[in-house]
Scaffold this motif. Structure first.
Motif, PDB file in Angstrom:
ATOM      1  N   VAL A 166       0.874  -1.171   0.000  1.00  0.00           N
ATOM      2  CA  VAL A 166       0.000   0.000   0.000  1.00  0.00           C
ATOM      3  C   VAL A 166       0.910   1.220   0.000  1.00  0.00           C
ATOM      4  O   VAL A 166       1.748   1.382   0.883  1.00  0.00           O
ATOM      5  CB  VAL A 166      -0.938   0.010   1.226  1.00  0.00           C
ATOM      6  CG1 VAL A 166      -1.776   1.275   1.252  1.00  0.00           C
ATOM      7  CG2 VAL A 166      -1.821  -1.218   1.228  1.00  0.00           C
ATOM      8  N   ILE A 167       0.741   2.081  -1.033  1.00  0.00           N
ATOM      9  CA  ILE A 167       1.595   3.258  -1.179  1.00  0.00           C
ATOM     10  C   ILE A 167       0.754   4.465  -1.582  1.00  0.00           C
ATOM     11  O   ILE A 167      -0.419   4.328  -1.916  1.00  0.00           O
ATOM     12  CB  ILE A 167       2.691   3.025  -2.239  1.00  0.00           C
ATOM     13  CG1 ILE A 167       2.068   2.782  -3.613  1.00  0.00           C
ATOM     14  CG2 ILE A 167       3.608   1.894  -1.855  1.00  0.00           C
ATOM     15  CD1 ILE A 167       3.069   2.847  -4.736  1.00  0.00           C
ATOM     16  N   ALA A 168       1.364   5.636  -1.545  1.00  0.00           N
ATOM     17  CA  ALA A 168       0.737   6.860  -2.055  1.00  0.00           C
ATOM     18  C   ALA A 168       1.300   7.120  -3.440  1.00  0.00           C
ATOM     19  O   ALA A 168       2.511   7.111  -3.639  1.00  0.00           O
ATOM     20  CB  ALA A 168       1.044   8.032  -1.136  1.00  0.00           C
ATOM     21  N   GLN A 169       0.401   7.345  -4.405  1.00  0.00           N
ATOM     22  CA  GLN A 169       0.833   7.569  -5.787  1.00  0.00           C
ATOM     23  C   GLN A 169      -0.152   8.491  -6.487  1.00  0.00           C
ATOM     24  O   GLN A 169      -1.349   8.224  -6.515  1.00  0.00           O
ATOM     25  CB  GLN A 169       0.906   6.222  -6.510  1.00  0.00           C
ATOM     26  CG  GLN A 169       1.352   6.302  -7.937  1.00  0.00           C
ATOM     27  CD  GLN A 169       1.416   4.927  -8.588  1.00  0.00           C
ATOM     28  OE1 GLN A 169       1.040   3.929  -7.995  1.00  0.00           O
ATOM     29  NE2 GLN A 169       1.869   4.897  -9.810  1.00  0.00           N
ATOM     30  N   ASP A 170       0.348   9.579  -7.039  1.00  0.00           N
ATOM     31  CA  ASP A 170      -0.455  10.532  -7.810  1.00  0.00           C
ATOM     32  C   ASP A 170      -1.700  11.014  -7.070  1.00  0.00           C
ATOM     33  O   ASP A 170      -2.783  11.108  -7.639  1.00  0.00           O
ATOM     34  CB  ASP A 170      -0.865   9.920  -9.150  1.00  0.00           C
ATOM     35  CG  ASP A 170       0.323   9.556 -10.018  1.00  0.00           C
ATOM     36  OD1 ASP A 170       1.337  10.276  -9.933  1.00  0.00           O
ATOM     37  OD2 ASP A 170       0.228   8.578 -10.771  1.00  0.00           O
ATOM     38  N   GLY A 171      -1.560  11.325  -5.779  1.00  0.00           N
ATOM     39  CA  GLY A 171      -2.679  11.852  -5.010  1.00  0.00           C
ATOM     40  C   GLY A 171      -3.666  10.803  -4.532  1.00  0.00           C
ATOM     41  O   GLY A 171      -4.743  11.140  -4.060  1.00  0.00           O
ATOM     42  N   LYS A 216      -3.087   0.252  -3.797  1.00  0.00           N
ATOM     43  CA  LYS A 216      -2.568  -1.056  -3.445  1.00  0.00           C
ATOM     44  C   LYS A 216      -1.948  -1.641  -4.709  1.00  0.00           C
ATOM     45  O   LYS A 216      -2.629  -1.837  -5.704  1.00  0.00           O
ATOM     46  CB  LYS A 216      -3.702  -1.956  -2.941  1.00  0.00           C
ATOM     47  CG  LYS A 216      -3.233  -3.265  -2.333  1.00  0.00           C
ATOM     48  CD  LYS A 216      -4.405  -4.154  -1.936  1.00  0.00           C
ATOM     49  CE  LYS A 216      -5.037  -3.697  -0.648  1.00  0.00           C
ATOM     50  NZ  LYS A 216      -6.027  -4.685  -0.142  1.00  0.00           N
ATOM     51  N   LYS A 217      -0.622  -1.881  -4.670  1.00  0.00           N
ATOM     52  CA  LYS A 217       0.090  -2.442  -5.819  1.00  0.00           C
ATOM     53  C   LYS A 217       0.318  -3.932  -5.555  1.00  0.00           C
ATOM     54  O   LYS A 217       0.958  -4.299  -4.582  1.00  0.00           O
ATOM     55  CB  LYS A 217       1.431  -1.748  -6.033  1.00  0.00           C
ATOM     56  CG  LYS A 217       1.301  -0.334  -6.539  1.00  0.00           C
ATOM     57  CD  LYS A 217       2.641   0.293  -6.772  1.00  0.00           C
ATOM     58  CE  LYS A 217       3.027   0.100  -8.202  1.00  0.00           C
ATOM     59  NZ  LYS A 217       4.232   0.881  -8.574  1.00  0.00           N
ATOM     60  N   TYR A 218      -0.224  -4.750  -6.442  1.00  0.00           N
ATOM     61  CA  TYR A 218      -0.080  -6.192  -6.311  1.00  0.00           C
ATOM     62  C   TYR A 218       1.182  -6.674  -7.009  1.00  0.00           C
ATOM     63  O   TYR A 218       1.720  -5.998  -7.883  1.00  0.00           O
ATOM     64  CB  TYR A 218      -1.309  -6.899  -6.895  1.00  0.00           C
ATOM     65  CG  TYR A 218      -2.559  -6.677  -6.079  1.00  0.00           C
ATOM     66  CD1 TYR A 218      -2.843  -7.466  -4.985  1.00  0.00           C
ATOM     67  CD2 TYR A 218      -3.444  -5.643  -6.394  1.00  0.00           C
ATOM     68  CE1 TYR A 218      -3.978  -7.255  -4.232  1.00  0.00           C
ATOM     69  CE2 TYR A 218      -4.574  -5.425  -5.650  1.00  0.00           C
ATOM     70  CZ  TYR A 218      -4.845  -6.240  -4.564  1.00  0.00           C
ATOM     71  OH  TYR A 218      -5.969  -6.023  -3.816  1.00  0.00           O
ATOM     72  N   SER A 219       1.642  -7.860  -6.659  1.00  0.00           N
ATOM     73  CA  SER A 219       2.874  -8.401  -7.230  1.00  0.00           C
ATOM     74  C   SER A 219       2.743  -8.705  -8.717  1.00  0.00           C
ATOM     75  O   SER A 219       3.739  -8.749  -9.431  1.00  0.00           O
ATOM     76  CB  SER A 219       3.309  -9.659  -6.474  1.00  0.00           C
ATOM     77  OG  SER A 219       2.287 -10.628  -6.518  1.00  0.00           O
ATOM     78  N   ASP A 220       1.522  -8.895  -9.215  1.00  0.00           N
ATOM     79  CA  ASP A 220       1.336  -9.170 -10.643  1.00  0.00           C
ATOM     80  C   ASP A 220       1.230  -7.889 -11.478  1.00  0.00           C
ATOM     81  O   ASP A 220       1.029  -7.946 -12.685  1.00  0.00           O
ATOM     82  CB  ASP A 220       0.112 -10.044 -10.878  1.00  0.00           C
ATOM     83  CG  ASP A 220      -1.194  -9.398 -10.440  1.00  0.00           C
ATOM     84  OD1 ASP A 220      -1.155  -8.302  -9.867  1.00  0.00           O
ATOM     85  OD2 ASP A 220      -2.252 -10.004 -10.670  1.00  0.00           O
ATOM     86  N   GLY A 221       1.379  -6.700 -10.825  1.00  0.00           N
ATOM     87  CA  GLY A 221       1.366  -5.428 -11.538  1.00  0.00           C
ATOM     88  C   GLY A 221       0.051  -4.680 -11.472  1.00  0.00           C
ATOM     89  O   GLY A 221      -0.035  -3.531 -11.895  1.00  0.00           O
ATOM     90  N   ILE A 236      -7.444   2.987  -3.681  1.00  0.00           N
ATOM     91  CA  ILE A 236      -8.203   2.796  -2.446  1.00  0.00           C
ATOM     92  C   ILE A 236      -8.968   4.064  -2.093  1.00  0.00           C
ATOM     93  O   ILE A 236     -10.182   4.037  -1.912  1.00  0.00           O
ATOM     94  CB  ILE A 236      -7.275   2.384  -1.285  1.00  0.00           C
ATOM     95  CG1 ILE A 236      -6.597   1.044  -1.605  1.00  0.00           C
ATOM     96  CG2 ILE A 236      -8.045   2.293   0.018  1.00  0.00           C
ATOM     97  CD1 ILE A 236      -5.574   0.612  -0.593  1.00  0.00           C
ATOM     98  N   LYS A 237      -8.259   5.186  -1.979  1.00  0.00           N
ATOM     99  CA  LYS A 237      -8.897   6.420  -1.542  1.00  0.00           C
ATOM    100  C   LYS A 237      -8.040   7.613  -1.959  1.00  0.00           C
ATOM    101  O   LYS A 237      -6.819   7.550  -1.895  1.00  0.00           O
ATOM    102  CB  LYS A 237      -9.026   6.394  -0.012  1.00  0.00           C
ATOM    103  CG  LYS A 237      -9.877   7.460   0.582  1.00  0.00           C
ATOM    104  CD  LYS A 237     -10.046   7.235   2.067  1.00  0.00           C
ATOM    105  CE  LYS A 237     -10.979   8.283   2.643  1.00  0.00           C
ATOM    106  NZ  LYS A 237     -11.183   8.091   4.067  1.00  0.00           N
TER     107      LYS A 237
END
Length: 88
Positions: free
Chosen positions: A55-60, A64-69, A74-75
């Motif tokens: 779970v990361i912050a990306q582009d505002g 949730k980034k999964y291992s399959d890409g 989320i919010k």
């Protein structure tokens, strides 16, 4: 593993973050930043391997980034506007 190989690997690891065996080295922001980056990258890879996602912050957004890409939004991240800051 023989002693020379272990010493070489350890020295290489230490050199990557800017530390040597001399006692008069200083702990600089560059060393701290590099060590933190290496630690965060290793933790991220380990979490991805164990849990299957990060779970990361990306582009505002919090995503949730999964291992399959796959990336699941989320919010959105809410920005706070502070008109006055009172320090007591």
């Amino acid at each position: 593993m023989n002693t020379i190989l272990r010493t070489k690997k350890r020295t290489t690891r230490i050199a990557k973050i800017g530390l040597t065996k001399r006692r008069n080295n200083y702990f600089t922001k560059r060393i701290a930043r590099t060590a933190a980056r290496i630690g965060f990258n290793n933790a991220s890879k380990e979490t991805l391997a164990v849990m299957g996602y990060n779970v990361i912050a990306q582009d505002g957004w919090v995503v949730k980034k999964y291992s399959d890409g796959l990336i699941e939004k989320i919010k959105p991240i809410q920005t706070a506007t502070v008109s006055s800051l009172v320090l007591d």
